[in-house]
Design a protein around this motif. Structure first.
Motif, PDB file in Angstrom:
ATOM      1  N   ASN A  70       3.624   1.624  -1.590  1.00  0.00           N
ATOM      2  CA  ASN A  70       4.160   1.843  -2.943  1.00  0.00           C
ATOM      3  C   ASN A  70       5.679   2.006  -2.976  1.00  0.00           C
ATOM      4  O   ASN A  70       6.213   2.752  -3.792  1.00  0.00           O
ATOM      5  CB  ASN A  70       3.461   3.058  -3.569  1.00  0.00           C
ATOM      6  N   SER A 108       2.442  11.449  -3.396  1.00  0.00           N
ATOM      7  CA  SER A 108       1.420  10.987  -4.329  1.00  0.00           C
ATOM      8  C   SER A 108       0.315  12.011  -4.500  1.00  0.00           C
ATOM      9  O   SER A 108      -0.057  12.690  -3.546  1.00  0.00           O
ATOM     10  CB  SER A 108       0.773   9.697  -3.802  1.00  0.00           C
ATOM     11  N   SER A 116       2.719   6.748  -1.214  1.00  0.00           N
ATOM     12  CA  SER A 116       1.613   5.867  -0.852  1.00  0.00           C
ATOM     13  C   SER A 116       0.478   5.859  -1.880  1.00  0.00           C
ATOM     14  O   SER A 116       0.126   6.888  -2.448  1.00  0.00           O
ATOM     15  CB  SER A 116       1.066   6.277   0.511  1.00  0.00           C
ATOM     16  N   LEU A 117      -0.090   4.681  -2.078  1.00  0.00           N
ATOM     17  CA  LEU A 117      -1.223   4.520  -2.992  1.00  0.00           C
ATOM     18  C   LEU A 117      -2.553   4.800  -2.307  1.00  0.00           C
ATOM     19  O   LEU A 117      -3.532   5.137  -2.961  1.00  0.00           O
ATOM     20  CB  LEU A 117      -1.244   3.098  -3.562  1.00  0.00           C
ATOM     21  N   CYS A 118      -2.600   4.629  -0.984  1.00  0.00           N
ATOM     22  CA  CYS A 118      -3.851   4.775  -0.256  1.00  0.00           C
ATOM     23  C   CYS A 118      -3.547   5.185   1.183  1.00  0.00           C
ATOM     24  O   CYS A 118      -2.894   4.446   1.898  1.00  0.00           O
ATOM     25  CB  CYS A 118      -4.614   3.454  -0.293  1.00  0.00           C
ATOM     26  N   GLU A 119      -4.006   6.350   1.568  1.00  0.00           N
ATOM     27  CA  GLU A 119      -3.774   6.847   2.922  1.00  0.00           C
ATOM     28  C   GLU A 119      -5.072   7.350   3.521  1.00  0.00           C
ATOM     29  O   GLU A 119      -5.860   7.993   2.843  1.00  0.00           O
ATOM     30  CB  GLU A 119      -2.783   8.013   2.908  1.00  0.00           C
ATOM     31  N   ARG A 147       0.822  -1.216   0.000  1.00  0.00           N
ATOM     32  CA  ARG A 147       0.000   0.000   0.000  1.00  0.00           C
ATOM     33  C   ARG A 147       0.855   1.265   0.000  1.00  0.00           C
ATOM     34  O   ARG A 147       0.469   2.312  -0.524  1.00  0.00           O
ATOM     35  CB  ARG A 147      -0.927  -0.033   1.214  1.00  0.00           C
ATOM     36  N   THR A 159      -2.722  11.286  -4.852  1.00  0.00           N
ATOM     37  CA  THR A 159      -3.922  10.478  -4.657  1.00  0.00           C
ATOM     38  C   THR A 159      -4.438  10.514  -3.225  1.00  0.00           C
ATOM     39  O   THR A 159      -3.719  10.865  -2.298  1.00  0.00           O
ATOM     40  CB  THR A 159      -3.646   9.000  -5.015  1.00  0.00           C
ATOM     41  N   PHE A 160      -5.694  10.109  -3.075  1.00  0.00           N
ATOM     42  CA  PHE A 160      -6.389   9.977  -1.800  1.00  0.00           C
ATOM     43  C   PHE A 160      -6.239  11.224  -0.949  1.00  0.00           C
ATOM     44  O   PHE A 160      -6.371  12.324  -1.447  1.00  0.00           O
ATOM     45  CB  PHE A 160      -5.963   8.697  -1.065  1.00  0.00           C
ATOM     46  N   SER A 161      -5.918  11.069   0.320  1.00  0.00           N
ATOM     47  CA  SER A 161      -5.922  12.207   1.236  1.00  0.00           C
ATOM     48  C   SER A 161      -4.649  13.035   1.176  1.00  0.00           C
ATOM     49  O   SER A 161      -4.578  14.098   1.792  1.00  0.00           O
ATOM     50  CB  SER A 161      -6.116  11.708   2.666  1.00  0.00           C
TER      51      SER A 161
END
Length: 179
Positions: free
Chosen positions: A16, A110, A88-91, A14, A112-114
Motif C-alpha cells: 500500500n 493499518s 500494508s493492506l494484508c500482512e 500489497r 487491518t489484518f494482523s
C-alpha cells in the motif's frame, strides 16, 4: 535528511505504498511539514508505479527509495526515524512493527489484518484505504511529543509479549498436550 519517517518492506501493491505517498503529499502541501519519507526495501511487482506516482506529485526530493537494506542496517535506520509507518493492506504477521518497538520508534499502521493483533495499543492506527486518515494520524503522532512518547512506551511493553523463548515454550506446551 535530518527528520524522516520510514517504511521497511518490499515495494509492491500489497504494502500500500501508493496510498502512503498520497498521504505524504497531503502532509507536505501546506509547506510546514519537515519530515522526509524513506522507503527501505527491494522493488517488487509494480514498484515502478510507486516511483511514477512520486514523480507525478513532485516529491522526488522528499521521498527516498533506499532499495534493499541489509538486516544489520535496518534497526539503526529505524532507530533514527521519527516514525515507522506500516500501511500494508494484508500482512501475515508484521514483524517490522516489532522491530520498530525494539528501536523505540513510534509506529503508525493499518487497522487491518494482523497489524492490530501484533501492535495492540502501541500503534496509532489508520484506515489504509484512506490517505486523508493516514495523513491525519501521521501528523498527530509527529506533532505531539507526549503522544509519540506514549506509543514508544506502549511498544516496549508490547514487545515483551513476543519473544523466541516464549514462542519455544508455547510450542513445547502444545507438543506436550498433544503427545
Amino acid at each position: 535528511p535530518e527528520k524522516f519517517m520510514i517504511f521497511v518492506g518490499r515495494i509492491d501493491p500489497r504494502k500500500n505504498i501508493e496510498n502512503l505517498i498520497r498521504a505524504y503529499a497531503r502532509l507536505v502541501q501546506d509547506g510546514s511539514f519537515a519530515h522526509h519519507l524513506a522507503l527501505a526495501g527491494s522493488s517488487g511487482w509494480q514498484a515502478e508505479r510507486v516511483e511514477a506516482l512520486v514523480r507525478s506529485l513532485g516529491l522526488q526530493d522528499r521521498v527516498h527509495f533506499l532499495g534493499y537494506v541489509p538486516d544489520s542496517d535496518v534497526q539503526p535506520l529505524i532507530r533514527q526515524a521519527d516514525l515507522f509507518v506500516y500501511p500494508s493492506l494484508c500482512e501475515g504477521f508484521g514483524l517490522p512493527i516489532l522491530e520498530a518497538f525494539e528501536c523505540d520508534t513510534p509506529v503508525a499502521g493499518s487497522n487491518t489484518f494482523s497489524i492490530p493483533e501484533v501492535g495492540g495499543d502501541a500503534v496509532a492506527y489508520f484506515d489504509p484505504e484512506n490517505p486523508e486518515d493516514m495523513a491525519n494520524v501521521i501528523r498527530e503522532v509527529l506533532n505531539n511529543q507526549e503522544l509519540s512518547d506514549r506509543y514508544v512506551k506502549a511498544g516496549r511493553e508490547r514487545l515483551k509479549k513476543f519473544s523466541w523463548d516464549k514462542t519455544a515454550q508455547e510450542t513445547l506446551d502444545v507438543y506436550e498436550r498433544v503427545y
